[in-house]
Design an enzyme around this catalytic site. Structure first.
Site, mmCIF file in Angstrom:
data_model
loop_
_atom_site.group_PDB
_atom_site.id
_atom_site.type_symbol
_atom_site.label_atom_id
_atom_site.label_comp_id
_atom_site.label_asym_id
_atom_site.label_seq_id
_atom_site.Cartn_x
_atom_site.Cartn_y
_atom_site.Cartn_z
ATOM 1 N N ASP A 420 0.856 -1.183 0.000
ATOM 2 C CA ASP A 420 0.000 0.000 0.000
ATOM 3 C C ASP A 420 0.899 1.243 0.000
ATOM 4 O OD1 ASP A 420 -2.328 1.547 0.207
ATOM 5 O OD2 ASP A 420 -2.159 1.609 2.392
ATOM 6 N N ASP A 422 -0.501 5.041 0.988
ATOM 7 C CA ASP A 422 -0.901 5.934 2.085
ATOM 8 C C ASP A 422 -0.888 5.188 3.412
ATOM 9 O OD1 ASP A 422 -1.444 8.450 0.795
ATOM 10 O OD2 ASP A 422 -3.123 7.454 -0.200
#
Length: 690
Positions: A420, A422
């Protein structure tokens, strides 16, 4: 081996052109010195030949040749030589290049040979050439130009990268492996006989058989016969005596010392072999002062030898067209040489008109010239290949391919990391990625692909990928689409569209359809919300903490929408909003600050698809995943080694994932720790040397 004794030599400035010497005996027994005079012959010892072969690479340009013939050519290359195959074979329809790669890999595994194979139109190879500063080799589209000459130059750069002293060229259409073996022996003999480290060996075939009802052994090819005539006229005008010393103007089978090869300019297309002679004469033939100390002290030797084996190859159906197509460039480089006299030009012009190659009033066309490859920075070329190309381990060597496994990892399984962005690579508050850099560099040093899998858009991820120098596939908008750089994978696969330099697999519905369904949600649900698409850049930046540039990129959505809701909304209202979206067929995940909304998008599904492609490429893979929140669950669930970093409050999001490893650090700090403590530790436990 036994070869004719000293032959006549023509001197032009620093250049010595040796008349043709015939090979008399393929095996002459043994004696105690490298060159032994024996009346009319000289014996070249096996040890002297092998010493040269160990320092030589053989470049085989190939384009859609019969695969059995290609396999036979490989078998004829003496064992001590490095093999370099430069293919320009077709990839669409029947993938000839893949077949060539498979043949070479099996050959190397069976024989313990060293080999490299590259595809001439490979974009990663083109970038390496561009990085070296030799951009003249590229066409307007940024690829290496198609053509035999350009393929030879690619082979020459690879030969220099491998620090070989000699390079030999052999065409891939030879039906007789024994003839191939003999060619390389001729190269070695020539370099043993040469007095200078600047030397060239050119082969005259004993016969070039043709099938004319029955096998007919013809002495000369038509193009060679004509080109030799005018090359010798060109040389004769430089003195007072006529000469016929050159008999190898179009010698496809020839070799050079790297010292000489890197100094010469080259012509494109069929003019390449003739231009090599012209280049030597122009630079070192005495017409201009020679400032090169190696040349002034040693001169340049051009050795010509005649084979015992005939050169048997396939006859083309368009022989007349091929004759004209080869003759024009071969004579054009002589015609346009700065040293060519008017008398030679007139003869060449008449020849081309009589041969119906050009019209009476037509100019002799110019041939495109490429500068000497010594302008290429071989160190930068090698470094670029190291980062762009992976390599397939072979007994005693390595092999590169057009669609290569770009990351080599010894051991049973290639590792791949999905991450991922963020709250993982980027800090959840400051958006900095600085603490993650160490982890990213560790991955790159170990050639472990890093696949970004995020709610971020294509524009956002491209900007981040450029900053972090990440070259691997990536997943945008929470699984809305997979973007795969062209030519990343070795094997073909299905995709929905091409976009810029990517092949795109689309999983999510178009943004317009999602936006339309969200309008229905707004009408049926009393919970107020805003979307990225409905806010201008200034408002979005203010609401999210993004910079104006980041906010602009975040609005460029194709497969999803992001919702912002009032932080004060209670759980009951939040659930009613989710129910309303579900009623319209929308899938929503709360990412910690916002709702990511899509239709058909799924991180887990996208990761599964990429895993299958990586398996095709590497046979066996071990997958890792790093996330921080609920929107990462589907990604974590489908990977072998799932990891979760902490949120800003030093806590982990409550998720249900089997075998989950919780990393004790926030965002990018946690990312680097996960790489260090889990992936690198995994290597150590598995006994993998990196």
């Amino acid at each position: 081996m036994r070869i004719e004794n000293l032959s006549a030599v023509e001197h032009l400035g620093s250049v010595r052109i040796h008349d043709v010497r015939r090979l008399l005996e393929l095996d002459s027994g043994s004696s105690r010195s490298a060159v032994v005079g024996a009346g009319q012959a000289q014996i070249i010892e096996h040890e002297a030949i092998e010493a040269i072969e160990k320092k030589m690479a053989i470049v085989i340009p190939v384009k859609d040749e019969e695969l059995k013939v290609f396999e036979g050519v490989l078998s004829g290359i003496p064992h001590n030589c490095q093999i370099i195959v430069v293919s320009n074979s077709q990839r669409s329809g029947i993938d000839y290049f893949k077949s060539e790669l498979d043949i070479l890999e099996r050959f190397c595994q069976s024989t313990g040979r060293r080999a490299i194979i590259v595809h001439q139109r490979d974009p990663f190879l083109a970038r390496a050439v561009e990085c070296s500063g030799y951009s003249e080799l590229l066409d307007d589209d940024g690829y290496i130009r198609s053509g035999k000459s350009e393929g030879m130059l690619v082979g020459l750069l690879l030969c220099a990268m491998l620090e070989k002293e000699y390079v030999g060229f052999i065409d891939a259409d030879n039906f007789v492996p024994g003839a191939v073996w003999e060619y390389v022996k001729h190269y070695a003999i020539g370099f043993v006989l040469a007095q200078s480290p600047l030397s060239m060996v050119r082969i005259l075939w004993h016969y070039k058989p043709k099938m004319i009802g029955e096998l007919y052994f013809k002495k000369w090819g038509r193009v060679s016969e004509v080109t030799n005539r005018y090359m010798n006229h060109f040389i004769s005008t430089k003195g007072r005596f006529e000469t016929g010393v050159v008999k190898t103007s179009n010698a496809g089978e020839h070799a050079m010392s790297l010292n000489l090869a890197m100094r010469l300019p080259y012509a494109t297309g069929y003019a390449v072999e003739t231009q090599e002679l012209i280049s030597v004469l122009e630079q070192f033939g005495g017409a201009v002062p020679v400032a090169d100390n190696l040349v002034t002290q040693n001169g340049v030797d051009i050795i010509q030898t005649e084979t015992i084996n005939p050169h048997l190859h396939e006859e083309r159906n368009d022989n007349e067209h091929l004759f004209q197509g080869m003759l024009v460039p071969s004579l054009a480089v002589i015609y346009h040489s700065q040293l060519c006299e008017d008398s030679t030009r007139k003869l060449i012009l008449n020849q081309l008109v009589e041969s119906e190659c050009i019209a009476q009033d037509q100019e002799v066309p110019h041939v495109h010239l490429l500068p000497p490859p010594q302008k290429a920075d071989i160190k930068l070329f090698a470094e670029a290949l190291e980062t762009q190309f992976g390599d397939i381990a072979l007994p005693g060597g390595w092999l590169l391919g057009e669609k290569p496994s770009r990351y080599k990892q010894p051991g049973n399984a290639q590792k791949v990391l999905f991450s991922d962005i963020d709250g993982t690579i980027l800090h959840p508050q400051s958006y900095t990625y600085a603490p993650a850099l160490q982890g990213i560099r560790n991955l790159q040093e170990r050639r472990i692909p890093l696949v970004l899998c995020s709610a971020k858009t294509l524009a956002e991820q491209e900007a981040l990928r450029r900053e972090l120098d990440i070259k691997d596939p990536f997943i945008v908008e929470s699984g809305g689409a997979i973007y795969i750089p062209k030519d990343y994978f070795r094997f073909p696969f299905s995709f929905n569209k091409t976009q810029d330099e990517y092949q795109v697999i689309e999983l999510g519905a178009p943004f317009a359809e999602i936006k339309q369904r969200l309008q229905l949600v707004a009408q049926s649900c009393s919970v107020p919300f805003s979307t990225f698409g409905n806010m201008d850049v200034d408002e979005l930046a203010q609401r999210t903490g993004l910079t104006l540039q980041q906010a602009r990129l975040a609005r460029e959505r194709c497969y999803s929408e992001t919702l912002i809701v009032d932080e004060q909304i209670n759980g009951r209202l939040m659930k009613s909003l989710q129910d309303a979206m579900m009623k319209e067929g929308l899938h929503s995940v709360f990412g910690g600050r916002f709702f990511e909304v899509g239709l058909g998008s799924d991180k887990g599904k996208a990761v599964k698809i990429l895993c299958e492609l990586f398996k095709l490429n590497f046979n066996s893979i071990s997958t890792f995943a790093i996330g921080n929140g609920l929107n990462d669950v589907s990604m974590l669930q489908v990977c072998d080694h799932p990891m979760l970093v902490q949120e800003i409050d030093k806590r982990w999001t409550k998720v249900k994932v089997k075998d989950l490893v919780r990393i004790k650090d926030v965002g990018p700090q946690g990312f680097s720790r996960a790489v260090e403590e889990e992936i690198i530790k995994f290597e150590a436990v598995a006994g993998i040397n990196t």
